[in-house]
Design an enzyme around this catalytic site. Structure first.
Site, mmCIF file in Angstrom:
data_model
loop_
_atom_site.group_PDB
_atom_site.id
_atom_site.type_symbol
_atom_site.label_atom_id
_atom_site.label_comp_id
_atom_site.label_asym_id
_atom_site.label_seq_id
_atom_site.Cartn_x
_atom_site.Cartn_y
_atom_site.Cartn_z
ATOM 1 N N TYR A 90 -10.929 -7.414 10.137
ATOM 2 C CA TYR A 90 -12.125 -7.611 9.324
ATOM 3 C C TYR A 90 -11.847 -8.678 8.286
ATOM 4 O O TYR A 90 -10.687 -9.031 8.042
ATOM 5 C CB TYR A 90 -12.545 -6.308 8.619
ATOM 6 C CG TYR A 90 -11.396 -5.464 8.086
ATOM 7 C CD1 TYR A 90 -10.482 -5.975 7.154
ATOM 8 C CD2 TYR A 90 -11.198 -4.150 8.507
ATOM 9 C CE1 TYR A 90 -9.434 -5.214 6.663
ATOM 10 C CE2 TYR A 90 -10.152 -3.365 8.022
ATOM 11 C CZ TYR A 90 -9.279 -3.906 7.108
ATOM 12 O OH TYR A 90 -8.237 -3.154 6.624
ATOM 13 N N HIS B 279 2.762 -3.506 6.745
ATOM 14 C CA HIS B 279 1.784 -2.440 6.495
ATOM 15 C C HIS B 279 1.795 -1.451 7.668
ATOM 16 O O HIS B 279 2.502 -1.623 8.635
ATOM 17 C CB HIS B 279 0.370 -3.039 6.408
ATOM 18 C CG HIS B 279 0.134 -3.877 5.191
ATOM 19 N ND1 HIS B 279 -0.736 -3.502 4.193
ATOM 20 C CD2 HIS B 279 0.626 -5.076 4.817
ATOM 21 C CE1 HIS B 279 -0.755 -4.432 3.261
ATOM 22 N NE2 HIS B 279 0.065 -5.402 3.611
ATOM 23 N N SER B 280 0.958 -0.430 7.551
ATOM 24 C CA SER B 280 0.658 0.437 8.696
ATOM 25 C C SER B 280 -0.740 0.998 8.465
ATOM 26 O O SER B 280 -1.239 0.940 7.341
ATOM 27 C CB SER B 280 1.658 1.587 8.795
ATOM 28 O OG SER B 280 1.389 2.595 7.848
ATOM 29 N N TYR B 281 -1.447 1.621 9.391
ATOM 30 C CA TYR B 281 -1.036 1.699 10.766
ATOM 31 C C TYR B 281 -2.078 0.978 11.621
ATOM 32 O O TYR B 281 -3.139 0.632 11.102
ATOM 33 C CB TYR B 281 -0.946 3.186 11.203
ATOM 34 C CG TYR B 281 -2.261 3.962 11.085
ATOM 35 C CD1 TYR B 281 -3.100 4.133 12.179
ATOM 36 C CD2 TYR B 281 -2.641 4.517 9.875
ATOM 37 C CE1 TYR B 281 -4.296 4.846 12.063
ATOM 38 C CE2 TYR B 281 -3.834 5.218 9.759
ATOM 39 C CZ TYR B 281 -4.663 5.387 10.849
ATOM 40 O OH TYR B 281 -5.844 6.072 10.718
ATOM 41 N N GLU C 101 1.083 -4.720 11.061
ATOM 42 C CA GLU C 101 0.645 -3.321 10.936
ATOM 43 C C GLU C 101 1.476 -2.527 11.928
ATOM 44 O O GLU C 101 1.314 -2.681 13.136
ATOM 45 C CB GLU C 101 -0.839 -3.179 11.299
ATOM 46 C CG GLU C 101 -1.795 -3.931 10.385
ATOM 47 C CD GLU C 101 -2.230 -3.108 9.186
ATOM 48 O OE1 GLU C 101 -1.772 -1.948 9.059
ATOM 49 O OE2 GLU C 101 -3.013 -3.627 8.385
ATOM 50 N N ASN D 127 -3.461 -5.926 -2.175
ATOM 51 C CA ASN D 127 -3.715 -6.883 -1.097
ATOM 52 C C ASN D 127 -5.145 -7.438 -1.130
ATOM 53 O O ASN D 127 -5.616 -8.017 -0.150
ATOM 54 C CB ASN D 127 -3.415 -6.260 0.268
ATOM 55 C CG ASN D 127 -2.893 -7.286 1.253
ATOM 56 O OD1 ASN D 127 -2.262 -8.274 0.847
ATOM 57 N ND2 ASN D 127 -3.154 -7.082 2.539
ATOM 58 N N ARG D 128 -5.822 -7.278 -2.255
ATOM 59 C CA ARG D 128 -7.093 -7.960 -2.518
ATOM 60 C C ARG D 128 -7.016 -8.718 -3.841
ATOM 61 O O ARG D 128 -7.990 -9.251 -4.313
ATOM 62 C CB ARG D 128 -8.257 -6.947 -2.605
ATOM 63 C CG ARG D 128 -8.499 -6.124 -1.362
ATOM 64 C CD ARG D 128 -9.022 -6.950 -0.196
ATOM 65 N NE ARG D 128 -9.275 -6.108 0.979
ATOM 66 C CZ ARG D 128 -8.332 -5.708 1.827
ATOM 67 N NH1 ARG D 128 -7.081 -6.097 1.667
ATOM 68 N NH2 ARG D 128 -8.641 -4.951 2.858
ATOM 69 N N ARG E 176 -3.418 4.607 -2.042
ATOM 70 C CA ARG E 176 -3.221 3.267 -1.455
ATOM 71 C C ARG E 176 -2.907 2.202 -2.509
ATOM 72 O O ARG E 176 -2.034 1.358 -2.346
ATOM 73 C CB ARG E 176 -4.504 2.892 -0.713
ATOM 74 C CG ARG E 176 -4.637 1.425 -0.296
ATOM 75 C CD ARG E 176 -5.983 1.216 0.400
ATOM 76 N NE ARG E 176 -6.362 -0.173 0.558
ATOM 77 C CZ ARG E 176 -6.156 -0.905 1.653
ATOM 78 N NH1 ARG E 176 -5.525 -0.374 2.679
ATOM 79 N NH2 ARG E 176 -6.565 -2.143 1.728
ATOM 80 N N HIS F 277 0.844 -1.198 0.000
ATOM 81 C CA HIS F 277 0.000 0.000 0.000
ATOM 82 C C HIS F 277 0.876 1.243 0.000
ATOM 83 O O HIS F 277 1.727 1.425 0.879
ATOM 84 C CB HIS F 277 -0.942 -0.015 1.206
ATOM 85 C CG HIS F 277 -1.972 -1.100 1.113
ATOM 86 N ND1 HIS F 277 -2.379 -1.853 2.174
ATOM 87 C CD2 HIS F 277 -2.676 -1.557 0.031
ATOM 88 C CE1 HIS F 277 -3.296 -2.731 1.771
ATOM 89 N NE2 HIS F 277 -3.485 -2.577 0.471
ATOM 90 N N ALA F 278 0.649 2.100 -0.986
ATOM 91 C CA ALA F 278 1.569 3.194 -1.274
ATOM 92 C C ALA F 278 1.744 4.185 -0.128
ATOM 93 O O ALA F 278 2.847 4.629 0.155
ATOM 94 C CB ALA F 278 1.088 3.930 -2.529
ATOM 95 N N ARG F 279 0.651 4.529 0.549
ATOM 96 C CA ARG F 279 0.728 5.615 1.529
ATOM 97 C C ARG F 279 1.321 5.194 2.857
ATOM 98 O O ARG F 279 1.573 6.040 3.725
ATOM 99 C CB ARG F 279 -0.673 6.167 1.770
ATOM 100 C CG ARG F 279 -1.639 5.145 2.361
ATOM 101 C CD ARG F 279 -3.067 5.658 2.295
ATOM 102 N NE ARG F 279 -4.027 4.667 2.767
ATOM 103 C CZ ARG F 279 -5.343 4.828 2.672
ATOM 104 N NH1 ARG F 279 -5.834 5.920 2.134
ATOM 105 N NH2 ARG F 279 -6.161 3.895 3.118
ATOM 106 N N GLU F 280 1.595 3.912 3.048
ATOM 107 C CA GLU F 280 2.074 3.411 4.338
ATOM 108 C C GLU F 280 3.600 3.503 4.392
ATOM 109 O O GLU F 280 4.308 2.499 4.413
ATOM 110 C CB GLU F 280 1.554 1.985 4.544
ATOM 111 C CG GLU F 280 0.017 1.945 4.544
ATOM 112 C CD GLU F 280 -0.596 0.552 4.391
ATOM 113 O OE1 GLU F 280 0.151 -0.436 4.381
ATOM 114 O OE2 GLU F 280 -1.837 0.465 4.274
HETATM 115 N N1 ARG Z 1 -4.865 -3.527 6.561
HETATM 116 C C1 ARG Z 1 -4.564 -4.665 5.731
HETATM 117 C C2 ARG Z 1 -5.462 -4.641 4.519
HETATM 118 O O1 ARG Z 1 -6.548 -4.151 4.609
HETATM 119 C C3 ARG Z 1 -4.755 -5.915 6.528
HETATM 120 C C4 ARG Z 1 -4.130 -7.081 5.918
HETATM 121 C C5 ARG Z 1 -4.420 -8.336 6.675
HETATM 122 N N2 ARG Z 1 -4.330 -9.459 5.790
HETATM 123 C C6 ARG Z 1 -5.183 -9.692 4.802
HETATM 124 N N3 ARG Z 1 -4.998 -10.713 4.052
HETATM 125 N N4 ARG Z 1 -6.208 -8.947 4.599
HETATM 126 O O2 ARG Z 1 -5.093 -5.061 3.473
HETATM 127 ZN ZN ZN Z 2 -1.815 -1.732 4.151
#
Ligand code: ARG
Ligand code: ZN
Length: 422
Positions: free
Chosen positions: A362, A310-312, A384, A257-258, A240, A182-185
């Protein structure tokens, strides 16, 4: 005499107006905790209809009663947003009023300033600087470091992995760390640099580092999303996703990350390109996620430990995030995360939550950690880093060393456990 006095008053007034310290000319971060469903709906509206950036939660769908929301509000929409909140009796707290100064502080290059005491690793670096650093690190440590090109980004920037390796033992294990999905982290990118620097300087000096490097090769990808990172330096600090152009929409970017193949695009991700959690057209549709997946597929026999930074929010997470089901080695993972969190508490007196992703934050399918886990990398984590919202993505450079050192001790704790267990 009197005219002179008036002259001074006018001059000072003019200065005051120019610096604008008494007017609200800066971007701000607001903290808002909705108390009713109506307030939840209004907040969802504000964060989608107005030119704001939701810092927490990651997507409006997660805004719930009694859960704190962090909202970045640019100066030009500040009045409108605040009026709207007031109209509906929603109270807010200004978390950060000096956003512009903080951004300036983060991008300042004080390497030429002799008074500055911070080192290279206690500052944030532009993409160009990081590419130079990769080159230099490899040149200065030819026996320990090799840069490997694993692919390129959507905008054709190279994706380099640094391999740290001190010997050629047969059947050597390995660990992987990626930063900056994620770019902004920005603290994430800073951590990868910190980790490399620390490993290179303390090998043979620090017992833990030595044991880790003697037993494992380390693969480090300091910038997994270079296009997005570049964009946060030039255009939008709050970006992001990556920067890929969608066929079906004018909105840009996929949440990398999705984009992995782990219950891809189910609840917790979105097929709508305009959201921050857009899953992409299909799993591994993005060159960045594909490069990482390909590399890990071809190294899955050696890589035992996967880590994504990642953060935060200060959390040590492990699979699953894509389902509420427990991972097969849940107990091991929980124990390792707990030990790592305890180490942080003991050495730095700071608190990190830990647990499976889905239960701790989540449902978030398509993540790299779950995908790596399903590939067979049984020790898979997402960290994080700092902080818990005081500065959020705008963590000042003066806090980099603390944030990285506490993450480092968590990495060491888990790596040593992995060596013990495998
Ligand atoms: N903040 C991260 C995200 O939203 C949490 C990552 C946790 N791992 C995951 N596979 N979602 O991407
Ligand atoms: Zn992230």
């Amino acid at each position: 005499m009197k005219t002179l006095f008036i002259f001074f008053v006018l001059m000072n007034l003019d200065q005051l107006l120019k610096t604008g310290r008494c007017t609200e000319t800066q971007d701000q971060i607001l903290s808002i905790t909705p108390k009713t469903q109506e307030q939840v709906d209004i907040l969802k509206n504000v964060s989608t209809q107005y030119e704001t950036a939701l810092w927490q939660p990651v997507s409006p769908q997660y805004i719930k009663e009694e859960n704190e929301v962090h909202l970045f509000v640019p100066a030009n929409s500040s009045e409108t947003v605040k009026d709207l909140l007031q109209k509906h009796a929603i109270t807010h707290r200004v978390l950060l009023a000096n956003t512009n100064e903080l951004i300036e502080m983060q991008t300042r290059n004080d390497s030429t300033d002799p008074r500055s005491s911070s080192t290279f690793y206690e500052r944030y670096h532009s993409l160009e600087d990081i590419y130079h650093w990769i080159n230099r690190t490899q040149q200065d440590n030819p026996n320990m470091v090799k840069a490997i090109l694993i692919g390129s980004s959507y905008e054709k920037r190279p994706l380099y992995v640094l391999k740290l390796s001190v010997n050629n033992r047969p059947n050597k294990k390995a660990m992987w760390i990626d930063c900056g999905i994620h770019a902004r982290e920005w603290i994430s990118h800073a951590f990868c640099l910190w980790f490399v620097q620390n490993s290179l300087s303390f090998y043979k000096l620090n017992q833990d580092i030595t044991r880790i490097l003697d037993n494992m090769d380390v693969y480090i990808l300091p910038v997994m999303n270079p296009d997005g990172y570049q964009y946060t330096w030039t255009t939008n600090r709050m970006w992001r996703k990556n920067r890929s152009v969608s066929k079906s929409s004018n909105c840009i970017g996929v949440d990398l990350n999705r984009n992995f193949d782990a219950n891809w695009c189910t609840e917790g991700a979105s097929d709508e390109p305009c959201t921050e959690i857009y899953c992409g057209a299909f799993p591994e549709s993005e060159p960045e996620s594909q490069a990482v997946a390909n590399f890990l597929r071809s190294h899955k026999d050696s890589v035992q430990f996967y880590l994504s930074i990642h953060s935060y929010s200060q959390m040590l997470l492990f699979p699953y995030s894509c389902t509420l089901d427990e991972a097969e080695n849940h107990k091991d993972l929980l124990e390792m995360a707990q030990e790592a969190a305890q180490a942080i508490r003991r050495y730095y007196r700071n608190t990190y939550k830990y647990g499976s992703g889905a239960k701790t934050i989540y449902l978030a399918p398509g993540g790299s950690d779950d995908w790596a886990y399903n590939l067979g990398i049984k020790y898979s984590f997402t960290f994080e880093l700092q902080d818990r919202g005081r500065y959020g993505f705008l963590l000042p450079p003066s806090l980099i060393s603390r944030a990285c050192n506490e993450a480092l001790i968590a990495v060491k704790t888990i790596a040593l456990k992995v060596i013990e267990k495998t």
